[in-house]
Design a protein around this motif. Sequence first.
Motif, mmCIF file in Angstrom:
data_model
loop_
_atom_site.group_PDB
_atom_site.id
_atom_site.type_symbol
_atom_site.label_atom_id
_atom_site.label_comp_id
_atom_site.label_asym_id
_atom_site.label_seq_id
_atom_site.Cartn_x
_atom_site.Cartn_y
_atom_site.Cartn_z
ATOM 1 N N LEU A 1 0.821 -1.207 0.000
ATOM 2 C CA LEU A 1 0.000 0.000 0.000
ATOM 3 C C LEU A 1 0.857 1.261 0.000
ATOM 4 O O LEU A 1 0.577 2.214 -0.742
ATOM 5 C CB LEU A 1 -0.922 0.001 1.224
ATOM 6 N N ALA A 2 1.896 1.289 0.812
ATOM 7 C CA ALA A 2 2.729 2.485 0.916
ATOM 8 C C ALA A 2 3.383 2.817 -0.424
ATOM 9 O O ALA A 2 3.414 3.975 -0.854
ATOM 10 C CB ALA A 2 3.792 2.285 1.996
ATOM 11 N N ARG B 1 2.576 6.061 -2.856
ATOM 12 C CA ARG B 1 3.719 6.921 -3.183
ATOM 13 C C ARG B 1 3.872 7.094 -4.700
ATOM 14 O O ARG B 1 4.106 8.204 -5.196
ATOM 15 C CB ARG B 1 4.996 6.314 -2.610
ATOM 16 N N ASP B 2 3.726 6.006 -5.421
ATOM 17 C CA ASP B 2 3.997 6.029 -6.855
ATOM 18 C C ASP B 2 2.833 6.531 -7.689
ATOM 19 O O ASP B 2 3.030 6.957 -8.837
ATOM 20 C CB ASP B 2 4.367 4.618 -7.333
ATOM 21 N N ASN B 3 1.618 6.489 -7.139
ATOM 22 C CA ASN B 3 0.441 6.776 -7.978
ATOM 23 C C ASN B 3 -0.468 7.879 -7.453
ATOM 24 O O ASN B 3 -1.383 8.295 -8.169
ATOM 25 C CB ASN B 3 -0.395 5.499 -8.135
ATOM 26 N N SER B 4 -0.259 8.349 -6.239
ATOM 27 C CA SER B 4 -1.143 9.366 -5.665
ATOM 28 C C SER B 4 -0.446 10.709 -5.536
ATOM 29 O O SER B 4 0.780 10.791 -5.468
ATOM 30 C CB SER B 4 -1.635 8.922 -4.277
ATOM 31 N N ASN B 5 -1.252 11.758 -5.536
ATOM 32 C CA ASN B 5 -0.781 13.112 -5.241
ATOM 33 C C ASN B 5 -1.731 13.681 -4.201
ATOM 34 O O ASN B 5 -2.759 14.254 -4.523
ATOM 35 C CB ASN B 5 -0.768 13.977 -6.495
ATOM 36 N N PHE B 6 -1.374 13.505 -2.928
ATOM 37 C CA PHE B 6 -2.283 13.856 -1.849
ATOM 38 C C PHE B 6 -2.458 15.355 -1.680
ATOM 39 O O PHE B 6 -3.364 15.806 -0.978
ATOM 40 C CB PHE B 6 -1.822 13.203 -0.543
ATOM 41 N N GLY C 1 -5.839 16.330 -2.575
ATOM 42 C CA GLY C 1 -6.955 15.823 -1.779
ATOM 43 C C GLY C 1 -7.586 14.607 -2.411
ATOM 44 O O GLY C 1 -6.911 13.747 -2.985
ATOM 45 N N LYS C 2 -8.890 14.533 -2.344
ATOM 46 C CA LYS C 2 -9.639 13.385 -2.859
ATOM 47 C C LYS C 2 -9.270 13.069 -4.306
ATOM 48 O O LYS C 2 -9.110 11.903 -4.672
ATOM 49 C CB LYS C 2 -11.135 13.667 -2.747
ATOM 50 N N ALA C 3 -9.133 14.099 -5.117
ATOM 51 C CA ALA C 3 -8.870 13.891 -6.543
ATOM 52 C C ALA C 3 -7.515 13.253 -6.802
ATOM 53 O O ALA C 3 -7.295 12.667 -7.867
ATOM 54 C CB ALA C 3 -8.962 15.224 -7.283
ATOM 55 N N GLY C 4 -6.613 13.344 -5.848
ATOM 56 C CA GLY C 4 -5.271 12.827 -6.062
ATOM 57 C C GLY C 4 -5.031 11.430 -5.530
ATOM 58 O O GLY C 4 -3.919 10.909 -5.659
ATOM 59 N N VAL C 5 -6.051 10.812 -4.967
ATOM 60 C CA VAL C 5 -5.880 9.479 -4.376
ATOM 61 C C VAL C 5 -6.007 8.407 -5.460
ATOM 62 O O VAL C 5 -6.972 8.406 -6.235
ATOM 63 C CB VAL C 5 -6.918 9.218 -3.272
ATOM 64 N N HIS C 6 -5.055 7.518 -5.491
ATOM 65 C CA HIS C 6 -5.063 6.410 -6.453
ATOM 66 C C HIS C 6 -5.991 5.304 -5.946
ATOM 67 O O HIS C 6 -5.575 4.385 -5.235
ATOM 68 C CB HIS C 6 -3.649 5.871 -6.639
ATOM 69 N N ASP D 1 3.487 -5.226 -14.276
ATOM 70 C CA ASP D 1 2.544 -4.838 -13.230
ATOM 71 C C ASP D 1 2.933 -3.568 -12.480
ATOM 72 O O ASP D 1 2.201 -2.586 -12.476
ATOM 73 C CB ASP D 1 2.383 -5.971 -12.209
ATOM 74 N N ARG D 2 4.091 -3.601 -11.814
ATOM 75 C CA ARG D 2 4.456 -2.541 -10.895
ATOM 76 C C ARG D 2 5.939 -2.232 -11.034
ATOM 77 O O ARG D 2 6.775 -3.130 -11.130
ATOM 78 C CB ARG D 2 4.139 -2.952 -9.451
ATOM 79 N N ALA D 3 6.259 -0.953 -11.010
ATOM 80 C CA ALA D 3 7.616 -0.524 -11.357
ATOM 81 C C ALA D 3 8.607 -0.633 -10.202
ATOM 82 O O ALA D 3 9.768 -1.000 -10.404
ATOM 83 C CB ALA D 3 7.584 0.919 -11.860
ATOM 84 N N GLY D 4 8.196 -0.296 -8.995
ATOM 85 C CA GLY D 4 9.134 -0.172 -7.886
ATOM 86 C C GLY D 4 9.629 -1.502 -7.358
ATOM 87 O O GLY D 4 8.911 -2.507 -7.370
ATOM 88 N N ASP D 5 10.874 -1.527 -6.892
ATOM 89 C CA ASP D 5 11.420 -2.738 -6.287
ATOM 90 C C ASP D 5 10.654 -3.126 -5.028
ATOM 91 O O ASP D 5 10.640 -4.297 -4.643
ATOM 92 C CB ASP D 5 12.899 -2.533 -5.938
ATOM 93 N N ASP D 6 10.042 -2.127 -4.385
ATOM 94 C CA ASP D 6 9.270 -2.385 -3.169
ATOM 95 C C ASP D 6 7.769 -2.359 -3.430
ATOM 96 O O ASP D 6 6.976 -2.141 -2.517
ATOM 97 C CB ASP D 6 9.627 -1.362 -2.087
ATOM 98 N N SER D 7 7.370 -2.586 -4.670
ATOM 99 C CA SER D 7 5.950 -2.490 -5.010
ATOM 100 C C SER D 7 5.107 -3.568 -4.343
ATOM 101 O O SER D 7 3.896 -3.407 -4.191
ATOM 102 C CB SER D 7 5.757 -2.553 -6.539
#
Length: 225
Positions: A139-140, A144-149, A152-157, A211-217
């Motif tokens: 989740l973290a 981190r990789d997909n949201s822009n908090f 606000g609401k509009a930035g949540v992945h 699927d997911r880019a990050g090593d910690d995805s």
Amino acid sequence: MAKTGYKLSKLPVNLTNKADVERLKIKAQSGEAIKLHFGCGPRILKGWVNIDLSYAHYGPYMQYYTDKHYPEAIRGDRSDLYVIDILSDGLPLPDNSVDLIFHEDFFEHLTQKEQIVFLAETRRVMKNGSVHRINTPNLAASMRDNSNFEKGKAGVHIGEWESWDHYSVISPAILTDMANIVGYSSILFNSKDKSSVADQLPLEYRPNENDRAGDDSNVFADVIK
């Protein structure tokens, strides 16, 4: 996308196959090592107790798995699958009888309540010192990789839940709390195919290169009884 029976398991019926329950009871009495693979879908592993809510032949799915992750030598069949609704019925196994547990792309399809129930039931049947290998989205890292908090609401992945039918996505901190609450003795975080018992596991398929880019995805954890 998950290809497991549990992805479609939010049904008001009990899908446990009574014959499979009896087969597993007999297997537990045989004295051979018991290795549990949950949410297997069509990737049934030979030599494992593969548990899911339905049977699917691997044939149509080889375009996803490829020989690298599911070579012919480890392909099981219906006799290696046990259709058991563990959330409703638990596991028909004695305490302290299981040598190893493995699952990937499964835990996130359970609700928080179901995750706690699942961790408690699996801990019950595990031998002391045995490993419960969990591979599930992080989740973290996803936020981190997909949201822009800042938006606000509009930035949540929200696609983490809505695009994949995920119910409860965890982080290392959340899993640590859950494991401690249930009573596991320790938890080791590592990375893909780097489990402390990697020599006993198949190559981990999730996440694949698309699927997911990050090593910690994903959260890769050895949870120890």
